[in-house]
Design a protein around this motif. Structure first.
Motif, PDB file in Angstrom:
ATOM      1  N   ARG A   1       5.284  14.586   8.591  1.00 22.58           N
ATOM      2  CA  ARG A   1       6.795  15.356   8.101  1.00 22.58           C
ATOM      3  C   ARG A   1       6.636  16.480   9.031  1.00 22.58           C
ATOM      4  N   ARG A   2       5.600  16.918   9.378  1.00 23.12           N
ATOM      5  CA  ARG A   2       6.028  18.263  10.306  1.00 23.12           C
ATOM      6  C   ARG A   2       6.580  17.875  11.428  1.00 23.12           C
ATOM      7  N   TYR A   3       6.569  17.090  11.772  1.00 26.65           N
ATOM      8  CA  TYR A   3       7.843  16.323  12.932  1.00 26.65           C
ATOM      9  C   TYR A   3       8.755  15.787  13.151  1.00 26.65           C
ATOM     10  N   THR A   4       9.267  15.129  11.299  1.00 27.70           N
ATOM     11  CA  THR A   4      10.134  13.494  11.846  1.00 27.70           C
ATOM     12  C   THR A   4      10.840  13.969  10.531  1.00 27.70           C
TER      13      THR A   4
ATOM     14  N   GLU B   1      -4.523   5.796   0.700  1.00 26.06           N
ATOM     15  CA  GLU B   1      -4.678   7.415   1.017  1.00 26.06           C
ATOM     16  C   GLU B   1      -4.325   7.632   2.556  1.00 26.06           C
ATOM     17  N   ASP B   2      -4.638   5.989   3.727  1.00 26.28           N
ATOM     18  CA  ASP B   2      -3.939   6.157   4.863  1.00 26.28           C
ATOM     19  C   ASP B   2      -2.418   6.401   5.110  1.00 26.28           C
ATOM     20  N   TRP B   3      -1.590   5.834   4.177  1.00 25.31           N
ATOM     21  CA  TRP B   3      -0.090   6.288   3.820  1.00 25.31           C
ATOM     22  C   TRP B   3       0.500   7.333   4.260  1.00 25.31           C
ATOM     23  N   LEU B   4      -0.585   8.030   2.444  1.00 22.94           N
ATOM     24  CA  LEU B   4      -0.577   9.100   3.033  1.00 22.94           C
ATOM     25  C   LEU B   4      -0.464  10.422   3.195  1.00 22.94           C
ATOM     26  N   ASP B   5      -1.994  10.491   4.225  1.00 21.16           N
ATOM     27  CA  ASP B   5      -2.516  10.602   5.563  1.00 21.16           C
ATOM     28  C   ASP B   5      -0.925  11.009   6.882  1.00 21.16           C
ATOM     29  N   TYR B   6      -0.756   9.669   7.208  1.00 19.06           N
ATOM     30  CA  TYR B   6       0.286   9.189   7.694  1.00 19.06           C
ATOM     31  C   TYR B   6       0.940   9.778   7.154  1.00 19.06           C
TER      32      TYR B   6
ATOM     33  N   ALA C   1       0.933  -1.469  -0.282  1.00 18.56           N
ATOM     34  CA  ALA C   1      -0.231   0.221   0.075  1.00 18.56           C
ATOM     35  C   ALA C   1       1.102   1.323   0.075  1.00 18.56           C
ATOM     36  N   LEU C   2       2.465   0.939   0.636  1.00 21.01           N
ATOM     37  CA  LEU C   2       2.470   2.473   0.977  1.00 21.01           C
ATOM     38  C   LEU C   2       3.485   2.992  -0.818  1.00 21.01           C
ATOM     39  N   GLN C   3       3.115   1.411  -1.508  1.00 21.92           N
ATOM     40  CA  GLN C   3       4.911   1.406  -2.783  1.00 21.92           C
ATOM     41  C   GLN C   3       3.085   2.484  -3.789  1.00 21.92           C
ATOM     42  N   ASP C   4       2.273   1.913  -3.784  1.00 22.35           N
ATOM     43  CA  ASP C   4       0.921   2.236  -4.593  1.00 22.35           C
ATOM     44  C   ASP C   4       1.102   3.577  -3.727  1.00 22.35           C
TER      45      ASP C   4
END
Length: 146
Positions: free
Chosen positions: A137-140, A127-132, A89-92
């Protein structure tokens, strides 16, 4: 999820090796085995692949998917030994959203996302990976070159 029996895990390993058109000797040399005999034992189920210290190097070399790794050793934590295995799903998500979020195309960010640990499950859809990704990215900062 239960662990695949050693014979099934070994058969999967063999199929992946053959798909990459690698000999047992080539694979043994690449992961630091003294001989191909041990690999043969893994592929036939005489040695339990999920308990072998060579499992993750073999998984990396043979490009086992996260699903393959999960079927062989469900409780395995995918850490160390180079880049984590990237969930499908992350690859997608990378393929679908990489043009809008260029950082997703960065190998360091991919490693950071793939190496994340979640309690009670993690992102399951692109979509879940994009949200994550958008949240962290704000904190890491991405982990530097694996």
């Amino acid at each position: 999820m239960s662990t695949a029996p050693p014979a099934e895990a070994g058969a999967l390993l063999r199929r992946r090796r053959e798909q990459k058109e690698l000999s047992q000797e080539q694979v043994a040399a690449a992961v630091g085995l003294r001989s191909a005999n041990y690999l043969s034992y893994l592929e036939t189920g005489k040695v339990n692949l999920s308990r072998s210290k060579y499992f993750m190097p073999l998984a990396q070399l043979l490009s086992l998917s996260a699903e393959d790794v999960g079927a062989i050793a469900p409780a395995l934590r995918l850490t160390g030994l180079g880049s984590p295995i990237m969930p499908r799903a992350l690859q997608d998500a990378v393929a679908e959203y990489g043009d809008k979020f260029a950082e997703l195309l960065d190998a360091d960010w991919q490693d950071t996302l793939a190496g994340a640990r979640f309690r009670g499950g993690g992102p399951e859809t692109p979509e879940d990976w994009l949200d994550y990704y958008r949240f962290i990215r704000r904190y890491t900062k991405p982990r530097a070159g694996s």
